[in-house]
Design a protein around this motif. Structure first.
Motif, PDB file in Angstrom:
ATOM      1  N   UNK A 283       4.663  -2.942   6.776  1.00 47.06           N
ATOM      2  CA  UNK A 283       5.647  -2.117   6.010  1.00 47.06           C
ATOM      3  C   UNK A 283       5.213  -1.617   4.536  1.00 47.06           C
ATOM      4  N   UNK A 284       3.525  -1.241   4.813  1.00 46.44           N
ATOM      5  CA  UNK A 284       2.995  -1.062   3.582  1.00 46.44           C
ATOM      6  C   UNK A 284       2.542   0.681   3.624  1.00 46.44           C
ATOM      7  N   UNK A 285       2.014   1.024   2.811  1.00 42.28           N
ATOM      8  CA  UNK A 285       1.528   2.287   2.556  1.00 42.28           C
ATOM      9  C   UNK A 285       0.367   2.721   3.389  1.00 42.28           C
ATOM     10  N   UNK A 286       0.361   3.763   3.985  1.00 37.44           N
ATOM     11  CA  UNK A 286      -0.814   3.899   4.753  1.00 37.44           C
ATOM     12  C   UNK A 286      -2.047   3.971   4.544  1.00 37.44           C
ATOM     13  N   UNK A 287      -2.306   4.168   3.306  1.00 35.76           N
ATOM     14  CA  UNK A 287      -3.420   3.918   2.477  1.00 35.76           C
ATOM     15  C   UNK A 287      -3.598   2.529   1.765  1.00 35.76           C
ATOM     16  N   UNK A 288      -2.585   2.339   0.951  1.00 37.17           N
ATOM     17  CA  UNK A 288      -2.618   1.135   0.303  1.00 37.17           C
ATOM     18  C   UNK A 288      -2.647  -0.040   0.999  1.00 37.17           C
ATOM     19  N   UNK A 289      -1.981  -0.277   2.128  1.00 36.47           N
ATOM     20  CA  UNK A 289      -1.903  -1.357   3.017  1.00 36.47           C
ATOM     21  C   UNK A 289      -2.912  -1.502   3.774  1.00 36.47           C
ATOM     22  N   UNK A 290      -4.127  -0.802   3.821  1.00 33.38           N
ATOM     23  CA  UNK A 290      -5.154  -1.111   4.692  1.00 33.38           C
ATOM     24  C   UNK A 290      -5.873  -2.367   4.260  1.00 33.38           C
ATOM     25  N   UNK A 291      -6.128  -2.750   3.215  1.00 32.65           N
ATOM     26  CA  UNK A 291      -6.682  -4.351   2.863  1.00 32.65           C
ATOM     27  C   UNK A 291      -6.069  -5.222   3.584  1.00 32.65           C
ATOM     28  N   UNK A 292      -4.708  -5.247   3.230  1.00 33.30           N
ATOM     29  CA  UNK A 292      -3.870  -6.117   3.832  1.00 33.30           C
ATOM     30  C   UNK A 292      -3.898  -6.220   5.406  1.00 33.30           C
TER      31      UNK A 292
END
Length: 804
Positions: A283-292
């Motif tokens: 449920x995260x941004x396609x760029x910003x969620x990458x680390x998680x």
């Protein structure tokens, strides 16, 4: 699943890359091709990759198409862009290379960012060609024949169990859906119950019996696609329930929209012997969620022995006013322009999927945390069924320094060449994502690698990995005029660009003696809802930046009730009853009419209304809603019903809507543009509906810019010039004195400087030409006085602006 707005931002840190051999001779051999780190690495951490280690069988990493219409616009993309996007999602050795995909079993009701059509709107009336999930599965299988497929319901038509999902009706309904899959040449590997709505143990046992007796004994059941591991506890109390279930699937095991640093399951689940899945995450941004994502894929297994990881969703192929418009591993919001963007999450997923396959086995003694410290990062090792090849995936997302790793390969695994790929998740440069590094050659089964902070690494003895090279065309708006008579579509399909958000609007033969095809609202009763807000049926189409236009359509009511045309539709809230920023023209069979306004807060207002001759049912009428500046005009059969002035909404899509359970037909949709936007006017935030405002009406250089209630003041009237400036007060320019993320914007005397150059994009974002960053309402705030600054473009509603 609850999906609140995302807050907070990551801090950028420097990037480095270095590889080190374990012995001096090897180091001298490869030194010429390695980049030396400017900081010394810590003492080496020893890792043994032992092929004799025990471990669970890997089931795959993939994502979910559904839980809210998130794939809707992909099927409407032109070629070659559509094929390019699909390749990035599913093709082995090219992009995300998904190994498992869960799809929504459509239920005619909103399930987060849209509604998907049911294959059985009414009891017994099965149509196996509705929607786009069959097409999605076919495309995935064409690219990766080994991909595993999962089916799950979020909502369902209201006829099922008279509103009770946990009924024999729903079991028959799911089995008919499996039959549809068979008719498309698809084999469904796994089937779930009701997404995040608990479980009925007897129902699951009955489902297992029905599957076994009706030719689907090979379909494995997942329970219960909810939060936690209560299914494993229930199985201890009810062994028959446990025997019916093959997989325990839990959602957001690392915490909802968390950093995914800790991902436990439960002792009962682990000791059950059942397969464990993290069956929804992200449920995260396609760029910003990458680390998680990088943490979670590894740590789900290290912490909780979960052997599949499913990200929500596959792709955000939705318009930017839709909730969760940038989630997934890619975005595809403009089929009319062909524009798409591949995110860092694609390459993060690829770091596992391109180096493993379902059926590989984890090596428990060769997986863990670097140096036993979560802060250093995690690693997992898996071996191929040939018992020779292996891959080790390492993430160093939270590490603060370079780390030397010393590897020893044992247990019959290959001691041949090790190929190294990496992704720098602290970099916005695509050239730093999924990079082939120098090969390593073990000496006596040992080799060494220096890993840098903020990276994902894949070490493998396999080949065949690759990075796709297709590029997207530029963004562009959907041009007006626009029209569709719907005659070009097959019965049961969805019209181009028309995206359902509640109910189901699909193509059917026209009624009342009219030839050709029409759009019909198909949901004949309230569905079994998934969301808490029970909106009435509505569907949207078009560009969120459309401003002044007339939308018209022929309408036929099949039963008593009302139908609506929608104009200037903007953001919506899926948890409220029809909570959509928009204007409506509503007409009922008894002749009552109204022009209405609504908002995401559910603030419904009747702006004008009256009564005209009864429309009746089974008769065609022509409706038209004109939105021109602040003037709203309604017309029926060419006669003006009334006008009213309102300035709440200045731009947005068009759409159709009906009352709950009202079936109606629509034909000959037309959107005709009126006068274009004035060169000078307000600039409203799409997320806040407040105006770009110079603080305190100051005209002094250096005065900061914020958002504030739109009031028509001179400090809110902006002009877009031919020299790429945004001016206010005639001589002051919007200025970014510091071209870095987080820097607040201000006004200064226009001087042609680089910080005063802006580009207004087709998606509503405003980008600084010097920085490449977007004009952003900080913290996704909506309150008066919230600061406006530069930030990395992410597609959020706090980065979209509407010019009046």
């Amino acid at each position: 699943m609850r999906r609140p707005e995302r807050a907070g931002r990551s801090v950028r840190r420097p990037r480095h890359s270095r590889v080190r051999a374990g012995a001096l001779a090897f180091l001298l051999t490869v030194a010429a091709v390695l980049t030396v780190s400017p900081q010394p690495a810590q003492a080496a951490t020893a890792i043994t990759i032992n092929g004799s280690s025990g471990g669970r069988v890997f089931d795959g990493v993939g994502a979910i198409s559904g839980g809210g219409g998130n794939s809707r616009l992909l099927i409407d993309y032109p070629e070659p862009e559509r094929g390019e996007i699909l390749d990035y999602l599913f093709k082995p050795g090219y992009g995300a290379a998904m190994q498992i995909m869960k799809v929504e079993i459509g239920g005619d009701t909103n399930s987060t960012s849209g509604a998907e059509p049911s294959h059985q709107h009414t009891r017994g009336a099965v149509n196996c060609d509705r929607g786009y999930e069959w097409w999605m599965m076919e495309q995935a299988k064409a690219r990766n024949p080994n991909i595993k497929l999962v089916g799950l319901s979020w909502g369902a038509p209201g006829w099922i169990g008279n509103g009770n999902f946990w009924s024999n009706d729903s079991i028959d309904y799911l089995i008919s859906w499996l039959g549809c899959a068979t008719s498309h040449g698809l084999t469904i590997d796994y089937l779930g119950g009701w997404n995040e709505r608990g479980r009925d143990l007897t129902w699951y046992k009955n489902l297992r019996s029905a599957l076994n007796s009706r030719g689907y004994a090979s379909v494995q059941i997942v329970a219960s696609d909810d939060f936690g591991w209560g299914s494993a506890d229930d199985a201890l109390r009810d062994p028959a329930f446990g025997a019916a279930i093959s997989v325990y699937g839990s959602h957001y095991v690392c915490g909802y929209r968390s950093a995914q640093t800790s991902c436990p399951s439960s002792a009962t689940a682990i000791n059950s012997g059942k397969t464990l899945w993290a069956s929804e995450n992200g449920s995260d941004d396609y760029n910003g969620g990458a680390p998680a994502l990088a943490r979670g894929i590894n740590r789900d297994y290290v912490d909780g022995k979960m052997t599949a990881y499913l990200n929500w969703p596959v792709i955000a192929a939705v318009t930017p006013n839709v909730p969760w418009a940038t989630t997934g591993v890619a975005v595809a919001p403009q089929p009319w322009s062909g524009y798409y963007s591949i995110g860092r999450s694609t390459w993060t997923m690829a770091q596992t999927t391109q180096f493993t396959a379902p059926g590989w086995r984890y090596l428990d003694s060769s997986s863990g945390y670097l140096g036993g410290n979560r802060g250093n990062g995690s690693f997992v090792s898996l071996k191929s069924p040939n018992n020779r090849d292996y891959s080790t995936i390492i993430e160093t997302i939270d590490a603060s320094a370079a780390q030397d790793l010393q590897f020893t390969v044992t247990g019959g695994l290959s001691t041949g060449t090790v190929h190294v790929w990496s992704t720098d998740l602290r970099s916005n440069n695509p050239a730093d994502h999924f990079v082939r590094r120098a090969d390593l050659t073990p000496a006596n089964g040992t080799f060494a690698l220096t890993v840098q902070p903020g990276h994902v690494y894949s070490l493998t003895t396999t080949t065949g990995q690759g990075k796709g090279t297709a590029t997207s065309p530029a963004q562009g708006g959907l041009a007006l005029p626009y029209s569709d008579d719907f005659d070009a579509y097959a019965t049961g399909r969805e019209a181009k660009y028309l995206a359902d958000h509640q109910g189901s609007f699909e193509v059917t033969p026209c009624a009342a003696g009219r030839a050709g095809q029409c759009i019909r609202q198909m949901s004949e009763q309230a569905p079994i809802f998934w969301t808490t807000g029970h909106a009435e049926p509505f569907t949207l189409l078009g560009d969120v930046n459309w401003r002044n236009y007339t939308v018209s359509s022929d309408v036929l009511l099949e039963k008593s009730g009302y139908a609506q045309l929608i104009g200037r539709a903007g953001n919506y809230n899926h948890d409220g009853p029809q909570n959509l920023n928009a204007y409506y023209l509503r007409v009922a069979d008894n002749g009552s009419w109204s022009i209405r306004s609504n908002s995401t807060a559910g603030a419904q207002r009747t702006l004008a209304g009256g009564t005209t001759a009864a429309l009746g049912t089974g008769r065609w009428h022509k409706l038209a809603l004109t939105v021109n500046g602040s003037t709203l005009t309604a017309a029926l059969d060419g006669v003006t019903l009334g006008s009213v002035t309102d300035a709440a909404w200045v731009a947005g899509q068009v759409g159709y809507a009906t009352g709950q359970g009202v079936t109606a037909q629509f034909d000959n949709l037309s959107i005709t543009p009126l006068a274009g936007p004035a060169p000078t006017g307000e600039i409203r935030g799409a997320g806040s509906n407040r105006c770009l405002d110079v603080n305190g009406q100051s005209q002094a250089d250096g005065s900061v810019v914020q958002i504030w209630d739109c009031n028509g003041g001179a400090n809110q009237r902006w002009t877009s010039t031919s020299s790429n400036q945004l001016t206010v007060y005639g001589s002051k320019c919007l200025n970014a004195p510091n071209p870095t993320a987080g820097a607040r914007v201000q006004i200064t005397t226009c001087n042609g400087g680089a910080g005063q150059q802006w580009r207004i994009n087709a998606d509503g974002t405003i980008t600084g030409l010097q920085s490449g960053l977007c004009l952003d309402v900080t913290g996704q705030g909506t309150a008066n006085g919230t600061a406006v600054a530069l930030w990395a473009c992410n597609g959020g509603s706090n980065q979209r602006w509407i010019r009046s």
